[in-house]
Design a protein around this motif. Structure first.
Motif, short mmCIF file in Angstrom:
data_model
loop_
_atom_site.label_atom_id
_atom_site.label_comp_id
_atom_site.label_asym_id
_atom_site.label_seq_id
_atom_site.Cartn_x
_atom_site.Cartn_y
_atom_site.Cartn_z
N THR A 70 0.90 -1.27 -0.06
CA THR A 70 -0.05 -0.02 0.10
C THR A 70 0.64 1.12 -0.03
OG1 THR A 70 -1.64 -1.19 1.23
CG2 THR A 70 -2.05 1.24 1.09
N PHE A 71 1.85 1.24 0.93
CA PHE A 71 2.54 2.64 1.03
C PHE A 71 3.66 2.86 -0.17
CE2 PHE A 71 2.08 1.39 5.74
CZ PHE A 71 1.11 2.08 5.82
N ARG A 73 2.46 2.04 -3.47
CA ARG A 73 1.56 2.20 -4.61
C ARG A 73 1.66 3.43 -5.30
NH1 ARG A 73 -4.14 -1.05 -3.94
NH2 ARG A 73 -4.53 0.23 -5.59
N PHE A 76 -1.72 6.39 -4.95
CA PHE A 76 -2.26 7.08 -3.95
C PHE A 76 -2.67 8.45 -4.08
CE2 PHE A 76 -1.11 9.60 0.27
CZ PHE A 76 -1.95 9.09 1.14
N ARG A 77 -3.62 9.06 -3.52
CA ARG A 77 -4.51 10.30 -3.70
C ARG A 77 -4.98 10.46 -5.12
NH1 ARG A 77 -2.13 14.97 -3.32
NH2 ARG A 77 -0.13 14.57 -3.88
N VAL A 81 -9.32 5.46 -1.69
CA VAL A 81 -8.79 5.49 -0.58
C VAL A 81 -7.82 4.23 -0.63
CG1 VAL A 81 -8.61 5.73 2.01
CG2 VAL A 81 -10.13 7.12 0.31
N LEU A 82 -6.66 4.37 -0.04
CA LEU A 82 -5.91 2.91 0.31
C LEU A 82 -5.82 2.48 1.49
CD1 LEU A 82 -3.30 3.78 -2.28
CD2 LEU A 82 -5.33 2.47 -2.76
#
Lengths: 181, 307
Positions: A70-71, A73, A76-77, A81-82
């Motif tokens: 996730t962090f 990817r 993001f934004r 929402v992830l």
């Protein structure tokens, strides 16, 4: 919306067994290898492969990690929402041969994120990719699998839905067409 | 996929229980990040955050800054004691100048109540309140409740006593909101002069006997006496305060039960807590500090999704 069965539980069992055999041929006793299941959908597949390797091929001390990307990817934004998932990278990957496992390879963006995330844990000697379903001709990035269960030529409106659980008999893979007829 | 119901974190008052649970869930993930060999993720690499501290701070400022760096954000720091505020620049002019530097998120602490809310109405950047006067200190309350949840598994039905200077404490108010939203029972305890009249309307009980409060609760969150905010005398002397409301190891041992002691810091050792208690097994004060970084990473991560 229509749903077409691509792989039954019987087909899946054969394919997953074959993938485990292929890994065994390349990695031998897995002494320097670490399986890394991608969260969330590569988790069950990586556990199934681990089970086959341990029970049928008598591999001992097989190391498995679960990686949440996730962090790392690249969306993001952007559209949704992830929310991060559980991550467990307790086995050291420095100098090891990594087998990244995911259910479907589509655009290749998840795998790119995974490669970036792995960077934070060390420098493996090699990284290979194993996927159950390889959706060819849909790649956004130059990424190809080293081991794939089945190649699928699905069009963009179609979604490949992999249903894997601890209970083998309920497993299946469907192609779902999302266009309204 | 869940997201926060608010765009800015001004106070716990505006949050729903589901927001708090989402922050807790995300904090679990960031705590794991903080235990990795490389304790950093690249997620906020394209975001600039300004920390505007118009009031002194050690923990909160360091914790925010570390959280921002762990998320790879660009950080600028501002503290009023070394700024043009000293030359007479107004708050809104200072803020507008910082916004012109294309800042995406602002963490603000100010001695006046309502400043974070006022800024959030004037600017487009995301605002996080790091303490506004005696009003709220939301991130502290979230890390306090997270620490309780971490220790007990859940908060619902737990008994929490907030002990000390309730009148001047933004930590008390934010904690009361957070604990009530999560289903805890809350009691406030302190000298009558330091307990505001309206406090019962928030659904808490009031106790002026320290021993009774300690016997009742599972967790005692002990607050500092805020001498700097006191415009008149609220109790005769430190010695007298410590005699009636200071917690010593003997008092805790004599309770004959498990109790957890929390403190948001800074501690006036020997006034509200004895040094022995601070360093004892009753205390989870350093866990609070550790969780603070992960909680703030989670909050900034979730709010950044709104940019």
């Amino acid at each position: 919306m229509n749903k077409k069965l691509l792989l039954s539980s019987k087909n899946l069992k054969i394919i997953i067994n074959r993938l485990a055999c292929q890994l065994k041929e390349v990695h031998g006793d897995f002494k320097d290898s670490v399986i890394v299941g991608l969260q969330p959908r590569g988790l069950v597949l990586s556990k199934s492969i681990k089970k086959i390797l341990e029970e049928q091929h008598k591999i001992q001390n097989l190391k498995i990690n679960f990686l949440d990307i996730t962090f790392h990817r690249d969306d993001f934004r952007r559209d949704k929402v992830l929310n991060p998932n559980f991550n467990n990278m307790e086995n050291d990957i420095e100098g090891k041969k990594i087998i990244l496992i995911d259910d479907v390879l589509y655009t290749g963006r998840s795998v790119r994120s995974a490669l970036s995330a792995l960077d934070y844990y060390g420098r493996p000697s090699k990284i290979q990719l194993l996927v159950l379903i390889d959706r060819r001709f849909a790649r956004h990035l130059p990424i190809q699998p080293d081991f794939s269960g089945r190649q699928v030529d699905a069009i963009q409106n179609e979604k490949v839905f992999v249903n894997l659980s601890a209970d083998d008999k309920k497993n299946s893979v469907y192609i779902i067409n999302q266009t309204n007829e | 996929m869940s997201e926060l119901s608010v765009r800015n974190l001004i106070g716990i008052k505006d949050l729903k229980a589901s927001d708090l649970n989402l922050i807790f869930e995300t904090t679990n993930r960031f705590l794991e990040v903080l235990n990795r060999p490389i304790k950093k993720v690249p997620t906020l690499r394209d975001i600039t955050i300004a920390n505007l501290f118009f009031e002194n701070s050690t923990r909160t400022k360091l914790s925010f800054e570390l959280a921002q760096k762990r998320l790879s954000a660009d950080v600028i720091n501002f503290s009023s004691s070394v700024s043009s505020i000293k030359k007479g620049e107004s708050l809104i002019d200072t803020i507008n100048n910082i916004i012109s530097m294309k800042v995406d998120m602002i963490v603000v602490r100010h001695p006046s109540e309502g400043v974070a809310s006022m800024i959030s109405k004037k600017v487009k950047s995301i605002i996080i309140n790091a303490g506004d006067g005696s009003n709220e200190h939301p991130t502290q309350a979230i890390l306090d409740t997270y620490t309780i949840q971490q220790k007990f598994g859940n908060i619902s039905g737990k008994k929490i006593a907030i002990i000390g200077d309730i009148l001047h404490s933004r930590v008390a108010l934010s904690n009361i909101y957070a604990l009530k939203k999560l289903g805890a029972e809350v009691c406030v305890c302190g000298p009558t002069t330091l307990i505001p009249k309206y406090i019962k309307s928030l659904g808490v009980t009031v106790e002026t006997n320290l021993k009774k409060a300690l016997l009742w609760c599972d967790v005692a969150n002990v607050l500092r006496v805020q001498f700097e905010r006191m415009k008149s005398s609220y109790f005769p002397s430190n010695r007298e305060y410590s005699k009636y409301f200071g917690i010593t190891k003997k008092i805790l041992d004599d309770l004959g039960k498990d109790i957890t002691i929390m403190h948001p810091g800074p501690i006036n050792r020997g006034v509200e807590l004895s040094s022995e208690v601070v360093e004892s097994d009753y205390s989870v004060i350093l866990d609070q500090v550790e969780n603070g970084v992960a909680v703030r990473m989670a909050i900034m991560y979730l709010l950044a999704s709104k940019l």
